[in-house]
Write an enzyme that holds these catalytic residues in place. Sequence first.
Site, PDB file in Angstrom:
ATOM      1  N   LYS A   4       0.693  -1.237   0.355  1.00  0.00           N
ATOM      2  CA  LYS A   4      -0.282   0.198   0.417  1.00  0.00           C
ATOM      3  C   LYS A   4       0.554   1.290  -0.112  1.00  0.00           C
ATOM      4  CE  LYS A   4      -4.139  -2.347   2.533  1.00  0.00           C
ATOM      5  NZ  LYS A   4      -4.727  -2.174   3.494  1.00  0.00           N
ATOM      6  N   TYR A  44     -12.289  -2.929  -3.899  1.00  0.00           N
ATOM      7  CA  TYR A  44     -13.045  -2.910  -2.502  1.00  0.00           C
ATOM      8  C   TYR A  44     -14.569  -3.508  -2.739  1.00  0.00           C
ATOM      9  CZ  TYR A  44      -8.381  -2.009  -0.313  1.00  0.00           C
ATOM     10  OH  TYR A  44      -7.162  -1.749   0.075  1.00  0.00           O
ATOM     11  N   HIS A 111      -1.786  -6.073   0.847  1.00  0.00           N
ATOM     12  CA  HIS A 111      -3.205  -6.159   0.574  1.00  0.00           C
ATOM     13  C   HIS A 111      -2.938  -7.655   0.272  1.00  0.00           C
ATOM     14  CE1 HIS A 111      -6.822  -7.332  -1.427  1.00  0.00           C
ATOM     15  NE2 HIS A 111      -6.650  -7.402  -2.038  1.00  0.00           N
ATOM     16  N   GLU A 122      -8.832 -10.270  -8.755  1.00  0.00           N
ATOM     17  CA  GLU A 122      -8.342  -9.814  -7.957  1.00  0.00           C
ATOM     18  C   GLU A 122      -7.506  -9.173  -9.348  1.00  0.00           C
ATOM     19  OE1 GLU A 122      -6.543  -9.086  -4.356  1.00  0.00           O
ATOM     20  OE2 GLU A 122      -9.134  -8.624  -3.414  1.00  0.00           O
TER      21      GLU A 122
HETATM   22  P1  CMP Z   1      -7.553  -4.595   4.396  1.00  0.00           P
HETATM   23  O1  CMP Z   1      -8.202  -5.538   5.307  1.00  0.00           O
HETATM   24  O2  CMP Z   1      -5.893  -5.280   2.718  1.00  0.00           O
HETATM   25  O3  CMP Z   1      -8.871  -4.007   3.282  1.00  0.00           O
HETATM   26  C1  CMP Z   1      -9.854  -3.347   3.932  1.00  0.00           C
HETATM   27  C2  CMP Z   1      -8.400  -2.221   4.513  1.00  0.00           C
HETATM   28  O4  CMP Z   1      -9.583  -1.140   5.265  1.00  0.00           O
HETATM   29  C3  CMP Z   1      -8.117  -2.785   5.832  1.00  0.00           C
HETATM   30  O5  CMP Z   1      -7.274  -3.175   4.973  1.00  0.00           O
HETATM   31  C4  CMP Z   1      -7.358  -1.350   6.321  1.00  0.00           C
HETATM   32  O6  CMP Z   1      -6.767  -0.525   5.751  1.00  0.00           O
HETATM   33  C5  CMP Z   1      -8.589  -0.602   6.516  1.00  0.00           C
HETATM   34  N1  CMP Z   1     -10.210  -0.662   7.296  1.00  0.00           N
HETATM   35  C6  CMP Z   1      -9.710   0.313   7.867  1.00  0.00           C
HETATM   36  N2  CMP Z   1     -11.037   0.501   9.020  1.00  0.00           N
HETATM   37  C7  CMP Z   1     -11.016  -0.817   8.916  1.00  0.00           C
HETATM   38  C8  CMP Z   1     -12.106  -1.457   9.671  1.00  0.00           C
HETATM   39  N3  CMP Z   1     -13.094  -1.549  11.169  1.00  0.00           N
HETATM   40  N4  CMP Z   1     -12.262  -2.867   9.020  1.00  0.00           N
HETATM   41  C9  CMP Z   1     -11.922  -2.905   8.979  1.00  0.00           C
HETATM   42  N5  CMP Z   1     -10.842  -2.557   7.587  1.00  0.00           N
HETATM   43  C10 CMP Z   1     -10.970  -1.545   7.624  1.00  0.00           C
END
Ligand code: CMP
Length: 133
Positions: A4, A44, A111, A122
């Site tokens: 990221k 996303y 990610h 993806e």
């Molecule tokens: P990732 O799991 O890669 O993909 C969703 C992203 O949203 C996660 O990483 C975090 O970077 C971001 N994120 C921020 N807040 C939350 C949350 N409360 N729950 C899940 N993901 C979150």
Amino acid sequence: MICKPDAVERGLVGEILRRFEQKGLKLVAAELRHLDTELLSRHYAEHVGKPFYNELVAFMSRSPAMTMVLEGPDDTFAIVRSLMGLTNPAVSPPGTIRGDLGTVMTENLVHGSDSNESAEREIGIFFPELAAE
Ligand code: CMP
């Protein structure tokens, strides 16, 4: 997987890739690119409308990210995710990428696809030329 923007900004791409390569995974594609809002809404899709979505997109589009495809045995996605650690770096165990290198959400460095189906989807978004093979 994606390094990221925080990982690229902090110069941690080499350290992150080193961990995956030392584990035994093979880098088969990589591109440093700026992810725009449209691309992120496809990537996303399951998070659109969630409370953290706008912050997530602002973060993911603020500077380039390093997108990669890693190859390995069956269920390589699970190996990648185990090296990454938990979503929240604050509680991710030492030894994991997020546990060793991160402190706070949303900036959790990496990610990784969460299933073989997600990986296929993806790769289709980020490396359509590979998905067509
Ligand atoms: P990732 O799991 O890669 O993909 C969703 C992203 O949203 C996660 O990483 C975090 O970077 C971001 N994120 C921020 N807040 C939350 C949350 N409360 N729950 C899940 N993901 C979150």
